[in-house]
Scaffold this motif. Structure first.
Motif, mmCIF file in Angstrom:
data_model
loop_
_atom_site.group_PDB
_atom_site.id
_atom_site.type_symbol
_atom_site.label_atom_id
_atom_site.label_comp_id
_atom_site.label_asym_id
_atom_site.label_seq_id
_atom_site.Cartn_x
_atom_site.Cartn_y
_atom_site.Cartn_z
ATOM 1 N N LEU A 170 0.834 -1.212 0.000
ATOM 2 C CA LEU A 170 0.000 0.000 0.000
ATOM 3 C C LEU A 170 0.863 1.254 0.000
ATOM 4 N N ILE A 171 1.905 1.259 0.833
ATOM 5 C CA ILE A 171 2.809 2.417 0.920
ATOM 6 C C ILE A 171 3.577 2.599 -0.386
ATOM 7 N N ILE A 172 4.099 1.489 -0.942
ATOM 8 C CA ILE A 172 4.868 1.555 -2.196
ATOM 9 C C ILE A 172 4.003 2.097 -3.331
ATOM 10 N N LYS A 173 2.759 1.612 -3.384
ATOM 11 C CA LYS A 173 1.832 2.047 -4.444
ATOM 12 C C LYS A 173 1.618 3.557 -4.396
ATOM 13 N N LYS A 174 1.519 4.102 -3.185
ATOM 14 C CA LYS A 174 1.268 5.538 -3.041
ATOM 15 C C LYS A 174 2.550 6.369 -3.208
ATOM 16 N N SER A 175 3.705 5.808 -2.835
ATOM 17 C CA SER A 175 4.948 6.592 -2.864
ATOM 18 C C SER A 175 5.619 6.615 -4.242
ATOM 19 N N GLN A 176 5.393 5.588 -5.056
ATOM 20 C CA GLN A 176 6.100 5.479 -6.344
ATOM 21 C C GLN A 176 5.853 6.679 -7.254
ATOM 22 N N LYS A 177 4.594 7.119 -7.329
ATOM 23 C CA LYS A 177 4.279 8.249 -8.216
ATOM 24 C C LYS A 177 5.010 9.523 -7.766
ATOM 25 N N HIS A 178 5.193 9.668 -6.456
ATOM 26 C CA HIS A 178 5.891 10.847 -5.939
ATOM 27 C C HIS A 178 7.398 10.753 -6.223
ATOM 28 N N PHE A 179 7.968 9.547 -6.154
ATOM 29 C CA PHE A 179 9.380 9.364 -6.506
ATOM 30 C C PHE A 179 9.604 9.670 -7.991
ATOM 31 N N ARG A 180 8.657 9.229 -8.848
ATOM 32 C CA ARG A 180 8.762 9.516 -10.289
ATOM 33 C C ARG A 180 8.702 11.018 -10.540
ATOM 34 N N ALA A 181 7.748 11.680 -9.860
ATOM 35 C CA ALA A 181 7.611 13.142 -10.016
ATOM 36 C C ALA A 181 8.858 13.865 -9.527
ATOM 37 N N GLN A 182 9.440 13.393 -8.437
ATOM 38 C CA GLN A 182 10.663 14.000 -7.894
ATOM 39 C C GLN A 182 11.788 13.958 -8.918
ATOM 40 N N GLN A 183 11.977 12.791 -9.561
ATOM 41 C CA GLN A 183 13.044 12.653 -10.549
ATOM 42 C C GLN A 183 12.756 13.500 -11.790
#
Length: 277
Positions: A170-183
């Motif tokens: 659940l955490i990974i699913k929500k955090s991945q999009k933010h990591f992509r946006a950060q990069q």
């Protein structure tokens, strides 16, 4: 070949560290039996035997540390070779790209690919890959050791694993999009800064300073927001895992106490099992 060596040394390091708690449990059992013997009027604690157990334990942990160190050195060399190869390939690719590519992408974004993106990939290879190999070996080894101590306590712990897995997913699913946006926005902000400083005279000539500042502020705000959310979500993973782990400790302590009173397992084995959890 290098990756094969990494797997071998990571597995060896994990195995030696896995055996450690079982050996330490033997020392605890020896102390417990010695105290019981002392109370009953017997010889008491056999410190010589405990000393031999602890020396064996020291040897196991030193071997584990040595193998982990060698694996880290090899993995560091592998990741740097990959990084070198990627930068070389990008350099060749840049020379072959049509001019239309540079019309559609800022210089800063292109530079960000060569610097930030490759650095991120290198760090991920250096840290995550080693962790994955060690974790898989540790998981298999720990489960085997837990089953060798008590199958009933092991089943209790296994029941908690799906809860941990569901929470992590659940955490990974929500955090991945933010990591992509950060990069992505790291590239955008680099591009904007590079063009703003490179074309400073043009911006001044057309009185575009305020617009440039506003654009930077918007990109900076988006980047900061994405970085904050990604770091927060990845940061709460360990506390959640610790909570589930603590629930496991409670269950193991209660069930272990019952089994110890029945004479099924020893006190040292309970201690070893809690370490494996």
């Amino acid at each position: 070949f290098s990756l094969l060596l990494v797997v071998i040394f990571a597995a060896a390091g994990a195995i030696f560290s896995i055996i450690g708690p079982k050996v330490l449990g033997n020392a605890t059992t020896e102390i417990f039996n010695g105290l019981v013997s002392k109370i009953s009027g017997g010889a008491g604690i056999d410190f010589g035997k405990i000393g031999k157990i602890l020396l064996t334990l020291l040897g196991l942990y030193l071997a584990s540390a040595l193998f982990s160190f060698i694996q880290g050195v090899i993995m560091g060399n592998v990741s740097q070779k990959v990084s070198y190869g990627l930068r070389r390939d990008i350099s060749i690719k840049i020379e072959k790209l049509p001019m239309s590519y540079y019309d559609k992408h800022t210089y800063g974004e292109t530079l960000s690919r060569i610097t930030n993106d490759i650095d991120t990939l290198t760090q991920s290879m250096n840290q995550s890959m080693s962790q994955v190999i060690s974790s898989v070996c540790t998981l298999i080894g720990v489960l085997a050791m837990m089953f060798s101590i008590s199958w009933s306590m092991t089943l209790l712990v296994i029941v908690l694993l799906p809860i941990s897995l569901a929470l992590v997913m659940l955490i990974i699913k929500k955090s991945q999009k933010h990591f992509r946006a950060q990069q992505e926005y790291t590239g955008h902000i680099n591009g904007h800064v590079e063009e703003a400083y490179g074309g400073h005279n043009v911006i001044k000539l057309f009185n575009n300073e305020q617009k440039s500042i506003e654009e930077f502020d918007a990109l900076n705000h988006t980047l900061a927001s994405a970085a904050r959310k990604s770091q927060f979500l990845s940061g709460i993973m360990m506390p959640i895992m610790s909570l589930v782990g603590n629930l496991g400790y409670v269950g193991v302590s209660i069930l272990g106490g019952i089994l110890a009173m029945q004479g099924t397992i020893t006190v040292g084995e309970i201690q070893s099992f809690i370490q494996y959890v």
